[in-house]
Design a protein around this motif. Structure first.
Motif, PDB file in Angstrom:
ATOM      1  N   LEU A  55       0.839  -1.204   0.000  1.00  0.00           N
ATOM      2  CA  LEU A  55       0.000   0.000   0.000  1.00  0.00           C
ATOM      3  C   LEU A  55       0.871   1.250   0.000  1.00  0.00           C
ATOM      4  O   LEU A  55       0.566   2.240  -0.684  1.00  0.00           O
ATOM      5  CB  LEU A  55      -0.940   0.019   1.208  1.00  0.00           C
ATOM      6  CG  LEU A  55      -2.063  -1.002   1.223  1.00  0.00           C
ATOM      7  CD1 LEU A  55      -2.815  -0.938   2.548  1.00  0.00           C
ATOM      8  CD2 LEU A  55      -3.008  -0.784   0.051  1.00  0.00           C
ATOM      9  N   THR A  56       1.949   1.210   0.751  1.00  0.00           N
ATOM     10  CA  THR A  56       2.874   2.342   0.788  1.00  0.00           C
ATOM     11  C   THR A  56       3.481   2.580  -0.591  1.00  0.00           C
ATOM     12  O   THR A  56       3.564   3.725  -1.053  1.00  0.00           O
ATOM     13  CB  THR A  56       3.986   2.102   1.827  1.00  0.00           C
ATOM     14  OG1 THR A  56       3.382   1.882   3.103  1.00  0.00           O
ATOM     15  CG2 THR A  56       4.938   3.280   1.906  1.00  0.00           C
ATOM     16  N   ALA A  57       3.889   1.503  -1.249  1.00  0.00           N
ATOM     17  CA  ALA A  57       4.477   1.628  -2.588  1.00  0.00           C
ATOM     18  C   ALA A  57       3.487   2.280  -3.558  1.00  0.00           C
ATOM     19  O   ALA A  57       3.840   3.200  -4.298  1.00  0.00           O
ATOM     20  CB  ALA A  57       4.916   0.256  -3.109  1.00  0.00           C
ATOM     21  N   SER A  91       1.608   7.072  -6.506  1.00  0.00           N
ATOM     22  CA  SER A  91       0.514   7.987  -6.833  1.00  0.00           C
ATOM     23  C   SER A  91       0.857   9.429  -6.455  1.00  0.00           C
ATOM     24  O   SER A  91       0.623  10.357  -7.226  1.00  0.00           O
ATOM     25  CB  SER A  91      -0.756   7.526  -6.113  1.00  0.00           C
ATOM     26  OG  SER A  91      -1.816   8.385  -6.396  1.00  0.00           O
ATOM     27  N   GLU A  92       1.410   9.601  -5.252  1.00  0.00           N
ATOM     28  CA  GLU A  92       1.780  10.947  -4.799  1.00  0.00           C
ATOM     29  C   GLU A  92       2.855  11.562  -5.686  1.00  0.00           C
ATOM     30  O   GLU A  92       2.787  12.749  -6.040  1.00  0.00           O
ATOM     31  CB  GLU A  92       2.282  10.891  -3.355  1.00  0.00           C
ATOM     32  CG  GLU A  92       1.207  10.573  -2.339  1.00  0.00           C
ATOM     33  CD  GLU A  92       1.781  10.231  -0.966  1.00  0.00           C
ATOM     34  OE1 GLU A  92       3.008  10.351  -0.760  1.00  0.00           O
ATOM     35  OE2 GLU A  92       0.985   9.825  -0.099  1.00  0.00           O
ATOM     36  N   GLY A 128       2.384  14.837  -8.015  1.00  0.00           N
ATOM     37  CA  GLY A 128       3.268  15.976  -7.767  1.00  0.00           C
ATOM     38  C   GLY A 128       4.069  16.369  -8.992  1.00  0.00           C
ATOM     39  O   GLY A 128       4.205  17.560  -9.305  1.00  0.00           O
ATOM     40  N   LEU A 129       4.604  15.386  -9.703  1.00  0.00           N
ATOM     41  CA  LEU A 129       5.359  15.686 -10.922  1.00  0.00           C
ATOM     42  C   LEU A 129       4.463  16.291 -11.994  1.00  0.00           C
ATOM     43  O   LEU A 129       4.852  17.260 -12.658  1.00  0.00           O
ATOM     44  CB  LEU A 129       6.050  14.425 -11.447  1.00  0.00           C
ATOM     45  CG  LEU A 129       7.249  13.937 -10.647  1.00  0.00           C
ATOM     46  CD1 LEU A 129       7.715  12.579 -11.165  1.00  0.00           C
ATOM     47  CD2 LEU A 129       8.384  14.946 -10.678  1.00  0.00           C
TER      48      LEU A 129
END
Length: 161
Positions: free
Chosen positions: A9-11, A16-17, A21-22
């Motif tokens: 889930l962290t990956a 996604s973040e 952001g990019l």
């Protein structure tokens, strides 16, 4: 470990973040050039393809757009004189999207600013070995989740008209 704490889930969350952001960081350069993110990606895909052209179906596969979505993008870019459609001499059902001189010039005007953005908030943050490993990992994942993302790249396209 609780499922909610699973590192998978962290990956996904981090990916996604980072993507969001990019995309937000890159958008002002595209907007200043009168391009959407999809427009820019289309121009880059064409610019990096043999003969600066791709079959419309291959362009859809590479960009992840539906066939109707890529048609709308190409229609808009064609109205702006940045791409043109070229009929296939051997198959009436096939048409190509091809970069025009104006499209190449627009792309070349955006690339220095875009590359500076990439360097400042993405690749420049990684050591050379980290970047090489990261690119290899992304290609491994891409080849499973989007195996058609390089469609048409290996094909020799007809000469530009």
């Amino acid at each position: 470990m609780k499922p909610i704490e699973d590192p998978r889930l962290t990956a996904m969350g981090l990916l996604s973040e980072v993507h969001a952001g990019l995309a937000a960081r890159m958008q002002p350069v595209f907007s200043a050039a009168g391009l959407s993110e999809a427009d820019f990606e289309t121009l880059v895909r064409l610019g990096r393809s043999p003969g600066e052209r791709l079959r419309m179906t291959d362009l859809a596969a590479q960009t992840g757009l539906s066939t109707s979505g890529v048609t709308r993008v190409v229609d808009r870019l064609e109205r702006d004189g940045l791409v043109t459609r070229v009929a296939c001499a051997h198959d009436r059902r096939t048409s190509y999207a091809a970069l025009t001189d104006a499209g190449r010039e627009r792309l070349e005007s955006v690339l220095p600013l875009h590359l500076a953005d990439i360097e400042s908030c993405f690749t420049g943050l990684l050591a050379e070995d980290q970047l090489e490993a990261f690119l290899a990992a992304l290609r491994t994942i891409r080849d499973v989740v989007r195996p058609c993302a390089t469609a048409g790249a290996e094909r020799i396209s007809p000469a530009r008209t």
